[in-house]
Write a protein that holds these residues in place. Structure first.
Motif, PDB file in Angstrom:
ATOM      1  N   ARG A  94       3.805  15.172   5.723  1.00  0.00           N
ATOM      2  CA  ARG A  94       4.219  15.821   4.611  1.00  0.00           C
ATOM      3  C   ARG A  94       5.569  15.459   4.223  1.00  0.00           C
ATOM      4  O   ARG A  94       6.376  15.221   4.997  1.00  0.00           O
ATOM      5  CB  ARG A  94       3.917  17.281   4.543  1.00  0.00           C
ATOM      6  CG  ARG A  94       4.679  18.029   5.536  1.00  0.00           C
ATOM      7  CD  ARG A  94       4.139  19.512   5.548  1.00  0.00           C
ATOM      8  NE  ARG A  94       4.557  20.373   6.333  1.00  0.00           N
ATOM      9  CZ  ARG A  94       5.810  21.268   6.112  1.00  0.00           C
ATOM     10  NH1 ARG A  94       6.125  21.594   5.047  1.00  0.00           N
ATOM     11  NH2 ARG A  94       6.240  21.971   7.205  1.00  0.00           N
ATOM     12  N   ALA A  95       5.898  15.538   3.107  1.00  0.00           N
ATOM     13  CA  ALA A  95       7.382  15.308   2.633  1.00  0.00           C
ATOM     14  C   ALA A  95       8.152  16.404   2.915  1.00  0.00           C
ATOM     15  O   ALA A  95       7.753  17.659   3.168  1.00  0.00           O
ATOM     16  CB  ALA A  95       7.401  15.253   0.927  1.00  0.00           C
ATOM     17  N   GLY A 114       1.015  -1.082  -0.030  1.00  0.00           N
ATOM     18  CA  GLY A 114       0.023  -0.027  -0.071  1.00  0.00           C
ATOM     19  C   GLY A 114       0.796   1.022   0.039  1.00  0.00           C
ATOM     20  O   GLY A 114       0.495   2.205   0.609  1.00  0.00           O
ATOM     21  N   LEU A 115       2.132   1.268  -0.663  1.00  0.00           N
ATOM     22  CA  LEU A 115       2.963   2.265  -0.597  1.00  0.00           C
ATOM     23  C   LEU A 115       2.931   3.113  -1.859  1.00  0.00           C
ATOM     24  O   LEU A 115       2.464   2.596  -2.916  1.00  0.00           O
ATOM     25  CB  LEU A 115       4.349   1.845  -0.311  1.00  0.00           C
ATOM     26  CG  LEU A 115       4.702   1.114   0.851  1.00  0.00           C
ATOM     27  CD1 LEU A 115       5.771   0.561   0.983  1.00  0.00           C
ATOM     28  CD2 LEU A 115       4.003   1.747   2.101  1.00  0.00           C
ATOM     29  N   ILE A 120       0.779   8.875   3.803  1.00  0.00           N
ATOM     30  CA  ILE A 120       0.317  10.225   4.058  1.00  0.00           C
ATOM     31  C   ILE A 120      -0.941  10.125   2.680  1.00  0.00           C
ATOM     32  O   ILE A 120      -2.087  10.380   3.018  1.00  0.00           O
ATOM     33  CB  ILE A 120       1.330  11.337   3.486  1.00  0.00           C
ATOM     34  CG1 ILE A 120       2.273  11.154   4.493  1.00  0.00           C
ATOM     35  CG2 ILE A 120       0.921  12.542   3.301  1.00  0.00           C
ATOM     36  CD1 ILE A 120       3.780  11.765   4.159  1.00  0.00           C
ATOM     37  N   GLU A 121      -0.427  10.066   1.400  1.00  0.00           N
ATOM     38  CA  GLU A 121      -1.517   9.993   0.548  1.00  0.00           C
ATOM     39  C   GLU A 121      -1.814   8.474   0.386  1.00  0.00           C
ATOM     40  O   GLU A 121      -2.938   7.991  -0.298  1.00  0.00           O
ATOM     41  CB  GLU A 121      -0.877  10.721  -0.749  1.00  0.00           C
ATOM     42  CG  GLU A 121      -0.742  12.087  -0.855  1.00  0.00           C
ATOM     43  CD  GLU A 121      -2.163  12.987  -0.397  1.00  0.00           C
ATOM     44  OE1 GLU A 121      -3.215  12.502  -0.827  1.00  0.00           O
ATOM     45  OE2 GLU A 121      -1.892  13.983   0.040  1.00  0.00           O
ATOM     46  N   ALA A 122      -0.602   7.552   0.356  1.00  0.00           N
ATOM     47  CA  ALA A 122      -0.822   6.240   0.241  1.00  0.00           C
ATOM     48  C   ALA A 122      -1.591   5.629   1.531  1.00  0.00           C
ATOM     49  O   ALA A 122      -1.589   6.161   2.610  1.00  0.00           O
ATOM     50  CB  ALA A 122       0.634   5.647   0.254  1.00  0.00           C
ATOM     51  N   SER A 134      -1.202   6.693  10.711  1.00  0.00           N
ATOM     52  CA  SER A 134      -1.356   5.727   9.495  1.00  0.00           C
ATOM     53  C   SER A 134      -1.166   4.463  10.352  1.00  0.00           C
ATOM     54  O   SER A 134      -0.355   4.143  11.319  1.00  0.00           O
ATOM     55  CB  SER A 134      -0.404   5.960   8.507  1.00  0.00           C
ATOM     56  OG  SER A 134       0.835   5.619   9.142  1.00  0.00           O
ATOM     57  N   LEU A 135      -1.575   3.302   9.448  1.00  0.00           N
ATOM     58  CA  LEU A 135      -1.321   2.048  10.005  1.00  0.00           C
ATOM     59  C   LEU A 135       0.164   1.590  10.086  1.00  0.00           C
ATOM     60  O   LEU A 135       0.556   1.317  11.222  1.00  0.00           O
ATOM     61  CB  LEU A 135      -1.901   0.888   9.079  1.00  0.00           C
ATOM     62  CG  LEU A 135      -3.442   0.770   8.955  1.00  0.00           C
ATOM     63  CD1 LEU A 135      -4.093   0.034   7.731  1.00  0.00           C
ATOM     64  CD2 LEU A 135      -3.995   0.134  10.283  1.00  0.00           C
ATOM     65  N   ALA A 136       0.841   2.084   9.051  1.00  0.00           N
ATOM     66  CA  ALA A 136       2.260   1.707   8.846  1.00  0.00           C
ATOM     67  C   ALA A 136       2.922   2.476  10.314  1.00  0.00           C
ATOM     68  O   ALA A 136       3.897   1.990  10.889  1.00  0.00           O
ATOM     69  CB  ALA A 136       3.020   1.883   7.741  1.00  0.00           C
TER      70      ALA A 136
END
Length: 335
Positions: free
Chosen positions: A160-161, A34-35, A51-53, A190-192
């Motif tokens: 964010r990046a 999911g990346l 983030i978006e992923a 996030s999950l990760a």
């Protein structure tokens, strides 16, 4: 504290080279994890793990092992009713000082002002193997360790990046070509992100042992476990859950050598219950001190329960206890 360098720190191991196969495996299965993966304008590789992923727990497990410089194992297991939570992370390392303090610890402060970014100010604590290339923290002098690999990977808990000025700093301080740097972005919401933070349960114990002055050279093995909560969309709440998982559910077994008195004292002093702030959710404490980490009692940052075994004497000691009832009140609602 002893000035003797930990054996792992002088063994010639490269945490960046050991992590590289794990990084390549993560990228090879990016869709399954999911990346989203891209190169920025400099050529550095950016891995979006939440983030978006979408990201995933599986990605968080792999990122946890990357953070440990390929010197640790992070696994998921099911918990029984007696454990009070359905899903747990198990972490272990036979090179715990190098894996946890020389690689995994989030100790590299990276910041840029809004003037420097041309927009919003940026701040993150970098964790993972690339820290050992830059050696910007005094901890590395104590470890007697520096990596000299021609590739590097860093994990940032951000939403964010990083801006160009921060990436330029990373490349300069690590001495890397842009194409050789991988940045993995894991917001705690996030999950990760939640998974890779809870996977720090052993690292939190190593850091606390260091703060207590225990000789790092005498820590020869380590294992830990902690419950894995669901992420929260609220940043403070998400951070609170990951901290609470370790502070109230984390259990660590350290194998040491040397003096029995020091080993016994470590088992007594290390658990989080020694803190004046123990017994309340981390999010509540954090809000109470107006989001200033330095106002929180440092003794709180430790696993709930610890065992210390001395291989020289064969003796073991136990200290602390989990508080799963507190975690259930914070995390669980009946259907």
């Amino acid at each position: 504290m002893s000035n003797t360098s930990p054996p792992a720190a002088v063994s010639g191991l490269s945490v960046n080279l050991l992590a590289r196969p794990l990084v390549e495996g993560l990228l090879a299965d990016a869709d399954a994890f999911g990346l989203q993966v891209r190169r920025d304008e400099s050529g550095a590789r950016i891995v979006d793990a939440g983030i978006e992923a979408r990201g995933s727990v599986a990605a968080g497990l792999q990122i946890g092992e990357i953070c440990m410089g390929g010197l640790g194992h992070v696994n998921l297991r099911s918990g029984g009713a007696a454990e009070g939570w359905p899903t747990w992370l198990d972490v272990r390392s036979s090179q715990p000082v190098l894996a946890c303090l020389g690689s995994q610890y989030a100790g590299w402060s990276l910041a840029a002002t809004k003037e420097e970014t041309g927009g919003k100010k940026f701040f993150s604590l970098g964790s993972g193997p690339a820290r050992a290339l830059a050696v910007k923290e005094k901890l590395f002098a104590e470890l007697g360790y520096r990596d000299h690999a021609q590739c590097g990977v860093l994990v940032l808990e951000v939403d964010r990046a990083p801006p160009k000025i921060v990436i330029d700093k990373l490349l300069r301080d690590c001495g890397l070509a842009a194409e050789a740097l991988t940045l993995i972005l894991t917001p705690t919401t996030s999950l990760a992100g939640t998974t890779q933070v809870v996977a720090r349960v052993l690292e939190v114990a190593l850091h606390k042992a260091h703060e207590l002055g225990f000789a790092l050279a005498n820590i020869v093995d380590g294992a830990g476990t902690a419950p894995l909560p669901s992420p929260s969309a609220d940043g403070v709440e998400a951070m609170g859950r990951t901290n609470d998982a370790i502070l109230y559910g984390g259990r660590v077994h350290l194998t040491v050598r040397g003096d029995d008195t020091a080993a016994r004292e470590l088992a007594r002093a290390l658990p989080s219950r020694n803190s004046r702030d123990h017994g309340r959710s981390f999010a509540e404490i954090f809000k109470e001190v107006e989001y200033d980490f330095y106002k929180i009692d440092g003794a709180l940052f430790a696993p709930a329960e610890v065992w210390v075994s001395n291989v020289d004497s064969g003796n073991s000691w136990h200290g602390g206890a989990p508080d799963m009832a507190l975690l259930q009140r914070l995390w669980l609602q009946e259907a």
